[in-house]
Design an enzyme around this catalytic site. Structure first.
Site, PDB file in Angstrom:
ATOM      1  N   GLY A  11       0.778  -1.224   0.000  1.00 24.55           N
ATOM      2  CA  GLY A  11       0.000   0.000   0.000  1.00 24.55           C
ATOM      3  C   GLY A  11       0.811   1.275   0.000  1.00 24.55           C
ATOM      4  O   GLY A  11       0.353   2.298   0.521  1.00 24.55           O
ATOM      5  N   ASN A  13       1.447   3.185  -2.565  1.00 24.92           N
ATOM      6  CA  ASN A  13       0.693   4.151  -3.376  1.00 24.92           C
ATOM      7  C   ASN A  13      -0.531   4.649  -2.606  1.00 24.92           C
ATOM      8  O   ASN A  13      -0.827   5.839  -2.600  1.00 24.92           O
ATOM      9  CB  ASN A  13       0.259   3.518  -4.696  1.00 24.92           C
ATOM     10  CG  ASN A  13       1.345   3.591  -5.754  1.00 24.92           C
ATOM     11  OD1 ASN A  13       1.688   4.670  -6.227  1.00 24.92           O
ATOM     12  ND2 ASN A  13       1.911   2.460  -6.104  1.00 24.92           N
ATOM     13  N   ARG A  64     -16.615 -15.381  -8.753  1.00 23.97           N
ATOM     14  CA  ARG A  64     -16.107 -14.011  -8.885  1.00 23.97           C
ATOM     15  C   ARG A  64     -17.227 -13.006  -8.706  1.00 23.97           C
ATOM     16  O   ARG A  64     -17.039 -11.951  -8.099  1.00 23.97           O
ATOM     17  CB  ARG A  64     -15.448 -13.861 -10.265  1.00 23.97           C
ATOM     18  CG  ARG A  64     -14.387 -12.804 -10.356  1.00 23.97           C
ATOM     19  CD  ARG A  64     -13.811 -12.759 -11.766  1.00 23.97           C
ATOM     20  NE  ARG A  64     -12.756 -13.746 -11.967  1.00 23.97           N
ATOM     21  CZ  ARG A  64     -11.471 -13.474 -11.738  1.00 23.97           C
ATOM     22  NH1 ARG A  64     -11.118 -12.294 -11.274  1.00 23.97           N
ATOM     23  NH2 ARG A  64     -10.548 -14.379 -11.959  1.00 23.97           N
ATOM     24  N   MET A  89      -4.344  -6.719  -6.876  1.00 19.44           N
ATOM     25  CA  MET A  89      -3.854  -7.743  -7.793  1.00 19.44           C
ATOM     26  C   MET A  89      -4.942  -8.727  -8.244  1.00 19.44           C
ATOM     27  O   MET A  89      -4.670  -9.884  -8.508  1.00 19.44           O
ATOM     28  CB  MET A  89      -2.701  -8.513  -7.135  1.00 19.44           C
ATOM     29  CG  MET A  89      -1.528  -7.622  -6.770  1.00 19.44           C
ATOM     30  SD  MET A  89      -0.951  -6.601  -8.154  1.00 19.44           S
ATOM     31  CE  MET A  89       0.044  -7.785  -9.014  1.00 19.44           C
ATOM     32  N   LEU A  92     -10.883  -7.496 -12.300  1.00 18.58           N
ATOM     33  CA  LEU A  92     -12.311  -7.251 -12.058  1.00 18.58           C
ATOM     34  C   LEU A  92     -13.080  -7.535 -13.348  1.00 18.58           C
ATOM     35  O   LEU A  92     -12.628  -7.208 -14.442  1.00 18.58           O
ATOM     36  CB  LEU A  92     -12.503  -5.802 -11.604  1.00 18.58           C
ATOM     37  CG  LEU A  92     -11.800  -5.463 -10.274  1.00 18.58           C
ATOM     38  CD1 LEU A  92     -11.721  -3.957 -10.076  1.00 18.58           C
ATOM     39  CD2 LEU A  92     -12.516  -6.131  -9.106  1.00 18.58           C
ATOM     40  N   ASN A 106      -6.662   3.380 -11.942  1.00 16.78           N
ATOM     41  CA  ASN A 106      -5.649   2.375 -11.622  1.00 16.78           C
ATOM     42  C   ASN A 106      -4.285   2.931 -11.988  1.00 16.78           C
ATOM     43  O   ASN A 106      -4.158   3.742 -12.915  1.00 16.78           O
ATOM     44  CB  ASN A 106      -5.881   1.085 -12.408  1.00 16.78           C
ATOM     45  CG  ASN A 106      -4.836   0.007 -12.086  1.00 16.78           C
ATOM     46  OD1 ASN A 106      -4.516  -0.219 -10.927  1.00 16.78           O
ATOM     47  ND2 ASN A 106      -4.289  -0.601 -13.118  1.00 16.78           N
ATOM     48  N   HIS A 108      -0.501   1.661 -13.195  1.00 16.21           N
ATOM     49  CA  HIS A 108       0.160   0.489 -13.787  1.00 16.21           C
ATOM     50  C   HIS A 108       1.628   0.840 -14.030  1.00 16.21           C
ATOM     51  O   HIS A 108       1.917   1.909 -14.586  1.00 16.21           O
ATOM     52  CB  HIS A 108      -0.527   0.117 -15.106  1.00 16.21           C
ATOM     53  CG  HIS A 108       0.092  -1.039 -15.793  1.00 16.21           C
ATOM     54  ND1 HIS A 108      -0.092  -2.348 -15.390  1.00 16.21           N
ATOM     55  CD2 HIS A 108       0.928  -1.095 -16.862  1.00 16.21           C
ATOM     56  CE1 HIS A 108       0.601  -3.152 -16.172  1.00 16.21           C
ATOM     57  NE2 HIS A 108       1.240  -2.419 -17.087  1.00 16.21           N
ATOM     58  N   ASP A 144      -5.912  -2.875 -18.228  1.00 16.27           N
ATOM     59  CA  ASP A 144      -4.820  -1.892 -18.350  1.00 16.27           C
ATOM     60  C   ASP A 144      -4.919  -1.029 -19.604  1.00 16.27           C
ATOM     61  O   ASP A 144      -3.917  -0.511 -20.090  1.00 16.27           O
ATOM     62  CB  ASP A 144      -3.453  -2.614 -18.366  1.00 16.27           C
ATOM     63  CG  ASP A 144      -3.182  -3.315 -17.056  1.00 16.27           C
ATOM     64  OD1 ASP A 144      -2.427  -4.297 -17.072  1.00 16.27           O
ATOM     65  OD2 ASP A 144      -3.738  -2.894 -16.033  1.00 16.27           O
ATOM     66  N   GLU A 173       5.582   6.560  -9.301  1.00 18.02           N
ATOM     67  CA  GLU A 173       4.166   6.295  -9.033  1.00 18.02           C
ATOM     68  C   GLU A 173       3.673   7.155  -7.876  1.00 18.02           C
ATOM     69  O   GLU A 173       2.579   7.726  -7.912  1.00 18.02           O
ATOM     70  CB  GLU A 173       3.959   4.812  -8.685  1.00 18.02           C
ATOM     71  CG  GLU A 173       4.229   3.858  -9.825  1.00 18.02           C
ATOM     72  CD  GLU A 173       4.009   2.412  -9.418  1.00 18.02           C
ATOM     73  OE1 GLU A 173       3.065   2.106  -8.683  1.00 18.02           O
ATOM     74  OE2 GLU A 173       4.826   1.579  -9.855  1.00 18.02           O
TER      75      GLU A 173
HETATM   76  C1  GRF Z   1       3.989  -2.113  -7.198  1.00 20.65           C
HETATM   77  O1  GRF Z   1       4.654  -3.076  -7.990  1.00 20.65           O
HETATM   78  C2  GRF Z   1       3.495  -1.004  -8.067  1.00 20.65           C
HETATM   79  O2  GRF Z   1       4.326  -0.838  -9.196  1.00 20.65           O
HETATM   80  C3  GRF Z   1       2.128  -1.455  -8.496  1.00 20.65           C
HETATM   81  O3  GRF Z   1       1.632  -2.213  -7.409  1.00 20.65           O
HETATM   82  C4  GRF Z   1       2.728  -2.757  -6.659  1.00 20.65           C
HETATM   83  C5  GRF Z   1       2.559  -2.556  -5.187  1.00 20.65           C
HETATM   84  O4  GRF Z   1       2.413  -1.209  -4.943  1.00 20.65           O
HETATM   85  N1  GRF Z   1       1.286  -0.320  -8.775  1.00 20.65           N
HETATM   86  P1  GRF Z   1       1.954  -0.673  -3.467  1.00 20.65           P
HETATM   87  O5  GRF Z   1       3.228  -0.431  -2.684  1.00 20.65           O
HETATM   88  O6  GRF Z   1       1.100  -1.740  -2.825  1.00 20.65           O
HETATM   89  O7  GRF Z   1       1.221   0.591  -3.748  1.00 20.65           O
END
Ligand code: GRF
Length: 198
Positions: A11, A13, A64, A89, A92, A106, A108, A144, A173
């Site tokens: 987490g 980001n 799902r 990960m 959806l 999102n 990427h 994506d 990011e």
């Molecule tokens: C990282 O590989 C990032 O590039 C992708 O998600 C993965 C984990 O990111 N967006 P985070 O630290 O959980 O945000």
């Protein structure tokens, strides 16, 4: 905007998005939701006083739609009107994504449309790319490939490995996503571009 953030792991980001919303009039976090109970991001969110929840895909084996219905119920209960995927990960389904068209973002780790999917850094290195980076896009049913809202670009360096490249892209990011969220929440659709090229 009432923002829910979906995570699966550390987490980092998510944490930057939460920090960026602390000074915002246009966006505030209403929920951090993980599909994994062991996601390190849950503690980061709680430390910032943000409500957290876990909806494990493992509780809905091979169903799902039931998993996504549980996600949707949490978002509705929190009054969510914008979802940010951040290191989430799970893929959806079009059915779920369709309910959030124009309201789900999102990040990427590649310069889309190059390298959708996984292992983006190793693939960029293997292809001998001189530049690489990350993209924030609106989520659509095509993995994506939604409308792009921002990109950050850097130079691949001699000796870079997938790990060193991933680490440098991750710092981009952390700069890109908060800027995109701030503009998106303010209704500003100008794309964000960050050039960290050597
Ligand atoms: C990282 O590989 C990032 O590039 C992708 O998600 C993965 C984990 O990111 N967006 P985070 O630290 O959980 O945000």
């Amino acid at each position: 905007r009432r923002v829910a953030i979906l995570i699966s792991g550390g987490g980092s980001n998510m944490d930057r998005l939460l920090a960026s919303m602390e000074g915002s009039d246009n966006a505030r976090p209403v929920l951090v939701l993980s599909n994994r109970a062991d996601a390190g991001g849950l503690a980061k969110a709680s430390a910032r006083g943000v409500p957290v929840a876990v909806v494990s895909h493992k509780d809905f084996p091979k169903d799902r739609n039931a998993f996504e219905a549980a996600l949707h119920a949490r978002f509705e209960a929190a009054g969510t009107d914008l979802i940010c995927l951040a290191g989430f990960m799970r893929i959806l389904t079009p059915g779920f994504v369709g309910k959030w068209t124009g309201r789900m973002l999102n990040i990427h780790p590649s310069l889309l449309p190059k390298y959708p999917g996984l292992d983006t850094h190793a693939r960029a290195l293997a292809a001998g790319e001189a530049e690489h980076g990350c993209t924030v896009h609106e989520v659509t049913s095509e993995l994506d490939m939604g409308p792009m809202l921002g990109q950050a670009r850097l130079s691949v360096r001699a000796g870079d490995t997938a790990e060193t490249l991933a680490a440098r892209v991750l710092t981009l990011e952390h700069r890109l996503y908060p800027q995109v969220l701030a503009r998106f929440a303010a209704g500003d659709r100008r794309p964000v571009t960050i050039e960290a090229v050597d």
